[in-house]
Design a protein around this motif. Structure first.
Motif: not given
Ligand code: SF4
Length: 360
Positions: A2-11, A22-24, A54-59, A88-90
């Protein structure tokens, strides 16, 4: 998970990753990661680059501020000589620049930052809790100033939102100014199910005029989430006009000295196939040779894995022997490519991803 960045398109929302809740918000934290890393690293028989992601979180998502797991991994990794990369996006990654620059002085460090637009309003809708555009640009600059490599993941480019020529050109101009090392573009994939439903509901809410286009582009509902080939062709044409000779893949020599030669060779050949295709150069004979080399190396690797007494450089030494005695050509039956590989592996020349020529 799961990832609190909550990108709307997250795979990562797709059913195939089995992230429940809840993913985020329902983030599950693997607190034993540094311990596992400490146990596993000494077991490695070969030198290898290590990628943290990770494809399902941001480290470096929000929870990292509290748990400091990535920080703990950086403490462990800077004691070794591996090439480390992370995505990362952080801008929280700035907190650990001390350790990552230490890693850079040893095996090398590459920061991979995702950035698809300079428009922070789009970012607020699409990646609501990730760092702002400016924070990411500052982070990129700081790592470049510190002497690290920085690659940009310009993906996913969102149809009608961030895939336009002007938007891409502006971003490329900024990234070129920052002297980033490579930029990898990519289209949006929408896997049928939770991921697609969530994303399209956001489009209906924030960009209702685009919903028909999306329904058209993703009408085939491919399991991979790929858009239609017509859309990909259109995006490809925009890429051709905007990217010119920019490097889109991390060059093979980035990992030189931090991975076995045979791995560098495979990466280089895969990149060459992509780069040649991108320039409409025929790759048939290159692909044939590549498959033969891959089969040969897979057999070597199986043998290496079976016999625990073989030294870590066993495959490389074999490869060097075959090249120096010209016996390598018996495997691929391609004089020109054998000569080329000899120059890369034995003479340590590098393949320039812009000019497509060998250099010292
Ligand atoms: S895992 Fe990546 S794409 Fe998915 S919500 Fe986090 S930062 Fe965004």
């Amino acid at each position: 998970m799961g990832c609190s960045h909550a990108c709307t398109y997250c795979d990562g929302r797709a059913e195939k990753y089995f992230v429940e809740g809840n993913f985020s918000q329902d983030i599950r934290v693997r607190t034993n990661i540094p311990k596992l890393l400490e146990m596993e690293l000494p077991k490695l028989r070969e030198i290898a680059p290590i990628h943290l992601s990770s494809g399902i979180s941001d480290i470096y998502q929000e929870q990292e501020k509290k748990y400091k797991l990535t920080r703990a991994c950086s403490e462990i990794l800077h004691e070794y000589d591996f090439h480390i990369s992370l995505i990362t996006k952080s801008s929280l990654v700035l907190r650990d620049i001390d350790n990552w620059t230490k890693v850079n002085k040893k095996g090398g460090f590459t920061l991979q930052m995702t950035l698809t637009t300079l428009d922070d309003n789009v970012r607020k809708i699409m990646e609501p809790c990730a760092s702002s555009v400016n924070e990411r640009l500052e982070t990129i600059k700081a790592y470049k100033d510190a002497g690290c490599s920085v690659g940009i993941f310009m993906m996913p480019l969102l149809p009608g939102i961030s895939d336009g020529k002007k938007s891409i050109e502006d971003l490329l101009e900024k990234l070129t100014e920052l002297n980033v090392d490579y930029i990898t573009p990519g289209a949006l994939t929408l896997r049928p199910g939770r991921q697609k439903d969530f994303y399209l509901s956001k489009i209906s809410e924030c960009y209702p005029h685009l919903i028909d286009d999306y329904n058209n582009i993703y009408r085939e509902n491919r399991a991979s989430g790929s858009p239609s080939s017509l859309y990909l062709k259109k995006l490809g044409r925009i890429m051709d006009r905007t990217f010119n000779n920019l490097v889109t893949l991390p060059p093979h020599y980035y990992y030189r000295n931090s991975m076995p030669l045979y791995c560098e060779l495979i990466i280089l050949l895969e990149h060459m196939i992509q780069l040649y295709r991108y320039r409409d150069i025929n790759v048939t004979s290159l692909e044939t040779a590549y498959k033969k080399i891959k089969t040969f190396l897979s057999d070597e690797k199986r043998n290496f894995n079976r016999k625990r007494t073989l030294p870590g450089n066993y495959i490389d030494e074999n490869l060097k022997f075959l090249l120096s005695t010209k016996a390598f050509n018996n495997i691929i039956n391609n004089d020109k490519l054998t000569n080329f590989i000899e120059k890369v592996i034995l003479d340590r020349k590098i393949f320039n991803y812009k000019t497509l020529k060998l250099e010292d």
